[in-house]
Design a protein around this motif. Structure first.
Motif, PDB file in Angstrom:
ATOM      1  N   LEU A 281      12.854 120.304  33.453  1.00  0.00           N
ATOM      2  CA  LEU A 281      13.172 121.421  34.346  1.00  0.00           C
ATOM      3  C   LEU A 281      13.518 122.710  33.605  1.00  0.00           C
ATOM      4  O   LEU A 281      13.227 123.803  34.091  1.00  0.00           O
ATOM      5  CB  LEU A 281      14.326 121.040  35.280  1.00  0.00           C
ATOM      6  N   VAL A 282      14.104 122.603  32.429  1.00  0.00           N
ATOM      7  CA  VAL A 282      14.494 123.805  31.682  1.00  0.00           C
ATOM      8  C   VAL A 282      13.281 124.614  31.216  1.00  0.00           C
ATOM      9  O   VAL A 282      13.425 125.787  30.885  1.00  0.00           O
ATOM     10  CB  VAL A 282      15.401 123.470  30.475  1.00  0.00           C
ATOM     11  N   TYR A 283      12.096 124.023  31.210  1.00  0.00           N
ATOM     12  CA  TYR A 283      10.890 124.709  30.766  1.00  0.00           C
ATOM     13  C   TYR A 283      10.142 125.403  31.896  1.00  0.00           C
ATOM     14  O   TYR A 283       9.109 126.032  31.667  1.00  0.00           O
ATOM     15  CB  TYR A 283       9.945 123.727  30.062  1.00  0.00           C
ATOM     16  N   VAL A 284      10.637 125.299  33.116  1.00  0.00           N
ATOM     17  CA  VAL A 284       9.980 125.917  34.260  1.00  0.00           C
ATOM     18  C   VAL A 284      10.611 127.287  34.504  1.00  0.00           C
ATOM     19  O   VAL A 284      11.834 127.407  34.582  1.00  0.00           O
ATOM     20  CB  VAL A 284      10.112 125.037  35.524  1.00  0.00           C
ATOM     21  N   ASP A 285       9.773 128.302  34.608  1.00  0.00           N
ATOM     22  CA  ASP A 285      10.247 129.651  34.869  1.00  0.00           C
ATOM     23  C   ASP A 285      11.027 129.672  36.183  1.00  0.00           C
ATOM     24  O   ASP A 285      10.622 129.048  37.167  1.00  0.00           O
ATOM     25  CB  ASP A 285       9.040 130.591  34.953  1.00  0.00           C
ATOM     26  N   ALA A 286      12.133 130.400  36.199  1.00  0.00           N
ATOM     27  CA  ALA A 286      13.010 130.447  37.375  1.00  0.00           C
ATOM     28  C   ALA A 286      12.275 130.908  38.627  1.00  0.00           C
ATOM     29  O   ALA A 286      12.591 130.455  39.736  1.00  0.00           O
ATOM     30  CB  ALA A 286      14.202 131.351  37.101  1.00  0.00           C
ATOM     31  N   SER A 287      11.274 131.762  38.490  1.00  0.00           N
ATOM     32  CA  SER A 287      10.547 132.255  39.665  1.00  0.00           C
ATOM     33  C   SER A 287       9.781 131.139  40.385  1.00  0.00           C
ATOM     34  O   SER A 287       9.497 131.257  41.577  1.00  0.00           O
ATOM     35  CB  SER A 287       9.590 133.384  39.270  1.00  0.00           C
ATOM     36  N   PHE A 288       9.458 130.070  39.695  1.00  0.00           N
ATOM     37  CA  PHE A 288       8.749 128.959  40.334  1.00  0.00           C
ATOM     38  C   PHE A 288       9.625 128.230  41.335  1.00  0.00           C
ATOM     39  O   PHE A 288       9.126 127.614  42.265  1.00  0.00           O
ATOM     40  CB  PHE A 288       8.212 127.973  39.292  1.00  0.00           C
ATOM     41  N   PHE A 289      10.934 128.306  41.160  1.00  0.00           N
ATOM     42  CA  PHE A 289      11.819 127.608  42.082  1.00  0.00           C
ATOM     43  C   PHE A 289      11.936 128.331  43.415  1.00  0.00           C
ATOM     44  O   PHE A 289      12.658 127.914  44.299  1.00  0.00           O
ATOM     45  CB  PHE A 289      13.189 127.385  41.438  1.00  0.00           C
ATOM     46  N   LEU A 290      11.195 129.410  43.569  1.00  0.00           N
ATOM     47  CA  LEU A 290      11.147 130.115  44.843  1.00  0.00           C
ATOM     48  C   LEU A 290       9.918 129.661  45.615  1.00  0.00           C
ATOM     49  O   LEU A 290       9.042 130.437  45.966  1.00  0.00           O
ATOM     50  CB  LEU A 290      11.123 131.631  44.604  1.00  0.00           C
ATOM     51  N   GLY A 291       9.803 128.362  45.811  1.00  0.00           N
ATOM     52  CA  GLY A 291       8.753 127.816  46.655  1.00  0.00           C
ATOM     53  C   GLY A 291       7.589 127.163  45.959  1.00  0.00           C
ATOM     54  O   GLY A 291       6.672 126.693  46.613  1.00  0.00           O
ATOM     55  N   LYS A 292       7.586 127.097  44.635  1.00  0.00           N
ATOM     56  CA  LYS A 292       6.423 126.549  43.943  1.00  0.00           C
ATOM     57  C   LYS A 292       6.737 125.282  43.161  1.00  0.00           C
ATOM     58  O   LYS A 292       5.986 124.893  42.276  1.00  0.00           O
ATOM     59  CB  LYS A 292       5.832 127.612  43.019  1.00  0.00           C
ATOM     60  N   VAL A 293       7.845 124.645  43.478  1.00  0.00           N
ATOM     61  CA  VAL A 293       8.229 123.387  42.837  1.00  0.00           C
ATOM     62  C   VAL A 293       8.639 122.416  43.929  1.00  0.00           C
ATOM     63  O   VAL A 293       9.291 122.802  44.903  1.00  0.00           O
ATOM     64  CB  VAL A 293       9.414 123.584  41.854  1.00  0.00           C
ATOM     65  N   CYS A 294       8.247 121.159  43.780  1.00  0.00           N
ATOM     66  CA  CYS A 294       8.773 120.116  44.658  1.00  0.00           C
ATOM     67  C   CYS A 294       8.960 118.840  43.854  1.00  0.00           C
ATOM     68  O   CYS A 294       8.412 118.694  42.760  1.00  0.00           O
ATOM     69  CB  CYS A 294       7.892 119.892  45.881  1.00  0.00           C
ATOM     70  N   PHE A 295       9.770 117.969  44.386  1.00  0.00           N
ATOM     71  CA  PHE A 295      10.038 116.675  43.754  1.00  0.00           C
ATOM     72  C   PHE A 295       9.430 115.589  44.640  1.00  0.00           C
ATOM     73  O   PHE A 295       9.683 115.553  45.838  1.00  0.00           O
ATOM     74  CB  PHE A 295      11.546 116.454  43.611  1.00  0.00           C
ATOM     75  N   LEU A 296       8.601 114.752  44.054  1.00  0.00           N
ATOM     76  CA  LEU A 296       7.961 113.653  44.771  1.00  0.00           C
ATOM     77  C   LEU A 296       8.563 112.352  44.264  1.00  0.00           C
ATOM     78  O   LEU A 296       8.418 112.007  43.094  1.00  0.00           O
ATOM     79  CB  LEU A 296       6.449 113.667  44.537  1.00  0.00           C
ATOM     80  N   VAL A 297       9.263 111.652  45.143  1.00  0.00           N
ATOM     81  CA  VAL A 297       9.947 110.421  44.776  1.00  0.00           C
ATOM     82  C   VAL A 297       9.117 109.239  45.253  1.00  0.00           C
ATOM     83  O   VAL A 297       8.832 109.110  46.439  1.00  0.00           O
ATOM     84  CB  VAL A 297      11.362 110.365  45.399  1.00  0.00           C
ATOM     85  N   THR A 298       8.705 108.402  44.302  1.00  0.00           N
ATOM     86  CA  THR A 298       7.872 107.244  44.634  1.00  0.00           C
ATOM     87  C   THR A 298       8.680 105.954  44.533  1.00  0.00           C
ATOM     88  O   THR A 298       9.724 105.909  43.900  1.00  0.00           O
ATOM     89  CB  THR A 298       6.660 107.149  43.695  1.00  0.00           C
ATOM     90  N   GLY A 299       8.163 104.914  45.154  1.00  0.00           N
ATOM     91  CA  GLY A 299       8.794 103.604  45.076  1.00  0.00           C
ATOM     92  C   GLY A 299       9.937 103.400  46.049  1.00  0.00           C
ATOM     93  O   GLY A 299      10.748 102.496  45.880  1.00  0.00           O
ATOM     94  N   VAL A 300      10.004 104.223  47.080  1.00  0.00           N
ATOM     95  CA  VAL A 300      11.140 104.158  47.997  1.00  0.00           C
ATOM     96  C   VAL A 300      11.076 102.963  48.949  1.00  0.00           C
ATOM     97  O   VAL A 300      12.056 102.675  49.615  1.00  0.00           O
ATOM     98  CB  VAL A 300      11.284 105.469  48.814  1.00  0.00           C
ATOM     99  N   GLY A 301       9.985 102.263  48.976  1.00  0.00           N
ATOM    100  CA  GLY A 301       9.850 101.114  49.870  1.00  0.00           C
ATOM    101  C   GLY A 301      10.602  99.879  49.404  1.00  0.00           C
ATOM    102  O   GLY A 301      10.828  98.958  50.175  1.00  0.00           O
ATOM    103  N   ARG A 302      11.010  99.866  48.151  1.00  0.00           N
ATOM    104  CA  ARG A 302      11.720  98.700  47.602  1.00  0.00           C
ATOM    105  C   ARG A 302      13.143  99.095  47.216  1.00  0.00           C
ATOM    106  O   ARG A 302      13.451  99.345  46.060  1.00  0.00           O
ATOM    107  CB  ARG A 302      10.971  98.159  46.393  1.00  0.00           C
ATOM    108  N   VAL A 303      14.007  99.180  48.214  1.00  0.00           N
ATOM    109  CA  VAL A 303      15.380  99.634  48.010  1.00  0.00           C
ATOM    110  C   VAL A 303      16.123  98.752  47.009  1.00  0.00           C
ATOM    111  O   VAL A 303      16.909  99.240  46.193  1.00  0.00           O
ATOM    112  CB  VAL A 303      16.142  99.672  49.357  1.00  0.00           C
ATOM    113  N   ASN A 304      15.843  97.458  47.007  1.00  0.00           N
ATOM    114  CA  ASN A 304      16.557  96.539  46.099  1.00  0.00           C
ATOM    115  C   ASN A 304      16.169  96.733  44.636  1.00  0.00           C
ATOM    116  O   ASN A 304      16.864  96.264  43.743  1.00  0.00           O
ATOM    117  CB  ASN A 304      16.344  95.087  46.519  1.00  0.00           C
TER     118      ASN A 304
END
Length: 131
Positions: free
Chosen positions: A41-64
């Motif tokens: 995250l420290v390598y991403v220009d601050a301006s990208f956090f104004l709508g051009k970054v998202c977090f995709l979380v995978t594997g959420v179907g197996r809570v255990n």
């Protein structure tokens, strides 16, 4: 284009197309995955956090099998004012719906949807204080 971490190698800068959207993938079963994203995250220009970054979380179907608290990922999204998408890649219908959402986000971030900017889009996705 995919990268396993940031920063991107500079020797190919002249060949790299413009970056319209950065999607950080986090495997909820791997603490290393979250650490890698946090380090990058420290390598991403601050301006990208104004709508051009998202977090995709995978594997959420197996809570255990989770190694990462979902609250930690949600807090990451709040800290960087970026949306967090949860999905289970093993289910075709969810995988297809997630891909469609990402393509829609990319089209907005690239400026292909008239009248909608990346900044206005991300503000629509944020929760209000009343929620």
């Amino acid at each position: 284009h995919l990268a396993t971490s940031l920063p991107l190698p500079s020797e190919r800068d002249h060949l790299r197309p413009r970056i319209d959207l950065v999607v950080f993938m986090i495997d909820i079963k791997s603490k290393y995955s979250l650490k890698n994203v946090e380090t990058s995250l420290v390598y991403v220009d601050a301006s990208f956090f104004l709508g051009k970054v998202c977090f995709l979380v995978t594997g959420v179907g197996r809570v255990n099998a989770c190694s990462i608290e979902t609250n930690a990922v949600c807090k990451l999204g709040e800290t960087y004012c970026s949306p967090v998408l949860f999905c289970e890649l093993e289910l075709e219908s969810i995988r297809a719906a997630t891909a469609q959402r990402l393509v829609r986000m990319l089209r907005i971030c690239a400026g292909h949807i008239p009248g909608v900017s990346a900044l206005s889009f991300v503000s629509l996705m944020r929760k209000s204080d009343d929620d």
